[in-house]
Design a protein around this motif. Structure first.
Motif, PDB file in Angstrom:
ATOM      1  N   LYS A  89      -8.246   2.350   5.857  1.00 53.50           N
ATOM      2  CA  LYS A  89      -7.792   3.978   6.094  1.00 53.50           C
ATOM      3  C   LYS A  89      -6.960   4.450   5.106  1.00 53.50           C
ATOM      4  O   LYS A  89      -6.896   5.802   4.716  1.00 53.50           O
TER       5      LYS A  89
ATOM      6  N   LYS B 255      -5.310 -10.529   4.035  1.00 54.08           N
ATOM      7  CA  LYS B 255      -4.241  -9.997   4.743  1.00 54.08           C
ATOM      8  C   LYS B 255      -4.055  -8.521   3.648  1.00 54.08           C
ATOM      9  O   LYS B 255      -3.262  -7.600   4.195  1.00 54.08           O
TER      10      LYS B 255
ATOM     11  N   ASN C 110     -11.453 -11.007   9.125  1.00 56.40           N
ATOM     12  CA  ASN C 110     -10.352 -11.213   9.863  1.00 56.40           C
ATOM     13  C   ASN C 110      -9.456 -12.482   9.469  1.00 56.40           C
ATOM     14  O   ASN C 110      -8.603 -12.885   9.793  1.00 56.40           O
TER      15      ASN C 110
ATOM     16  N   LYS D 212       2.016   4.867   0.704  1.00 56.13           N
ATOM     17  CA  LYS D 212       1.804   5.880   1.799  1.00 56.13           C
ATOM     18  C   LYS D 212       0.948   6.874   1.469  1.00 56.13           C
ATOM     19  O   LYS D 212       0.091   7.242   2.477  1.00 56.13           O
TER      20      LYS D 212
ATOM     21  N   TYR E 217       0.845  -1.243   0.010  1.00 53.65           N
ATOM     22  CA  TYR E 217       0.062   0.093  -0.055  1.00 53.65           C
ATOM     23  C   TYR E 217       0.688   1.204   0.025  1.00 53.65           C
ATOM     24  O   TYR E 217       1.753   1.558   0.852  1.00 53.65           O
TER      25      TYR E 217
ATOM     26  N   GLY F 241     -10.611  -3.331   7.449  1.00 52.89           N
ATOM     27  CA  GLY F 241      -9.865  -3.458   8.632  1.00 52.89           C
ATOM     28  C   GLY F 241      -9.223  -1.849   8.693  1.00 52.89           C
ATOM     29  O   GLY F 241      -9.279  -1.047   8.103  1.00 52.89           O
ATOM     30  N   VAL F 242      -7.847  -2.071   9.236  1.00 56.22           N
ATOM     31  CA  VAL F 242      -6.981  -0.903   9.371  1.00 56.22           C
ATOM     32  C   VAL F 242      -6.702  -0.347   8.027  1.00 56.22           C
ATOM     33  O   VAL F 242      -6.294   0.851   7.481  1.00 56.22           O
ATOM     34  N   ARG F 243      -6.459  -1.278   7.205  1.00 56.08           N
ATOM     35  CA  ARG F 243      -5.981  -1.063   5.480  1.00 56.08           C
ATOM     36  C   ARG F 243      -7.052  -0.309   5.019  1.00 56.08           C
ATOM     37  O   ARG F 243      -6.742   0.603   4.025  1.00 56.08           O
TER      38      ARG F 243
END
Length: 344
Positions: A317, A308, A303, A249, A247, A313-315
């Protein structure tokens, strides 16, 4: 054959023709992606759907702009029943009147991002756009993992980088991101073209639209880094080949694989059933496990290890939402310019 026998045979034919099973159209034509998508549809969806509904699915593989072009070419007599394309071309298809309403769409279990206005389409998978790298090569050469879109300019990637062309969403997003990073964006694409021509082109081995050829270029060692999507990279990694997804930045533009029932006078009711099957929890779970596709159904466990790489989830964002209204208003001009100035 006597008159009575003939009458009985004709009567039987009338009864058979009137039965619901035989009255249904026996072929459902679906146009969508090739590569891992086609493989999983043929494995996870088609057999059970064909058996349940007594129908044969005719699959037409191609990228999103190919499918949109087919819809335009066939608008007087549509052959396709279900179109599966990226969200950008899907907005165009809806605007051009090619999509009918999905009848009986249950939205209770769907993420809001999966929905389109008036139920003219629905997302069937979520993908983030970033980098695929050959992890073995990077380790062997001692190369740092790329973290920025600007890393694609690095001279060490000369003729080792693969990017899909602009008629593929991943290529379009690459142009968009370099415009955004250099003072422009969807409404001012000029900086993107400048960077593509001066800094990215020297590193590009080929602008490759085919998922199959993309993986071949990595398997043969010709390519070591590419711009691609999370689902595609996960499916490739699942084969055991040493690739990973990065990903950037600055963000990963989201791509929503989307499906719509094609609007036509003799619309096949099974088109709606097929789309509802695609967004069902069992199929969405299978797509997640086999292809790493971010699910659109809230009942799928995000999950699981197979997700992955997915933008969940957090990705989530790190996801960027492109302005498709601005893009589609200019996409034809950008494509002509790309073919003239970038991919020569």
């Amino acid at each position: 054959m006597g008159r009575l026998a003939r009458f009985g045979a004709i009567a039987g034919m009338v009864v058979l023709a009137g039965s619901p099973a035989l009255a249904q159209q026996k072929t459902l034509t679906v146009a969508g992606y090739g590569g891992s998508w086609e493989q999983q549809l043929r494995k996870q969806v088609f057999p059970a759907f064909e058996a349940k509904h007594g129908v044969k699915i005719d699959y037409v593989a191609g990228n999103s702009t190919d499918t949109l072009a087919k819809l335009q070419a066939q608008k007087a007599n549509q052959v396709i029943d279900v179109a599966i394309v990226d969200d950008g071309p899907m907005y165009q298809a809806i605007q051009l009147g090619f999509c009918g309403k999905i009848e009986g769409l249950d939205k209770a279990d769907l993420y809001p991002a999966a929905l389109f206005k008036d139920d003219k389409a629905v997302a069937v998978g979520q993908t983030g756009t970033g980098f695929m790298i050959n992890t073995k090569t990077f380790k062997d050469k001692g190369w740092a993992t790329p973290t920025s879109w600007n890393d694609l300019k690095d001279p060490k990637f000369k003729k080792l980088l693969v990017i899909p062309p602009i008629n593929n969403t991943y290529g379009l997003y690459t142009l968009m991101m370099f415009a955004r990073l250099n003072g422009g964006g969807e409404k001012n694409i000029e900086p993107g073209f400048k960077v593509m021509k001066a800094d990215i082109n020297p590193n590009v081995l080929v602008y490759e639209p085919s998922p199959g050829k993309m993986t071949e270029l990595f398997q043969s060692g010709q390519a070591q880094i590419a711009v691609w999507g999370t689902g595609r990279v996960q499916a490739f990694a699942n084969t055991g080949f040493p690739v990973d997804f990065i990903y950037p930045k600055e963000g990963a533009p989201i791509l929503l694989a989307s499906a719509c029932p094609v609007a036509k006078a003799s619309a096949n009711p099974l088109a709606n059933e097929f789309i509802k099957t695609l967004i069902s929890a069992p199929v969405q779970t299978a797509f997640a496990k086999e292809m790493g596709n971010g699910p659109v159904n809230t009942k799928v466990d995000v999950n699981m290890p197979e997700l992955k790489m997915a933008p969940v989830g957090v990705r989530a964002k790190l996801v960027i939402q492109p302005d498709w209204n601005a893009i589609n208003a200019q996409r034809e001009d950008w494509t002509k310019r790309w073919n003239r100035e970038v991919e020569r």
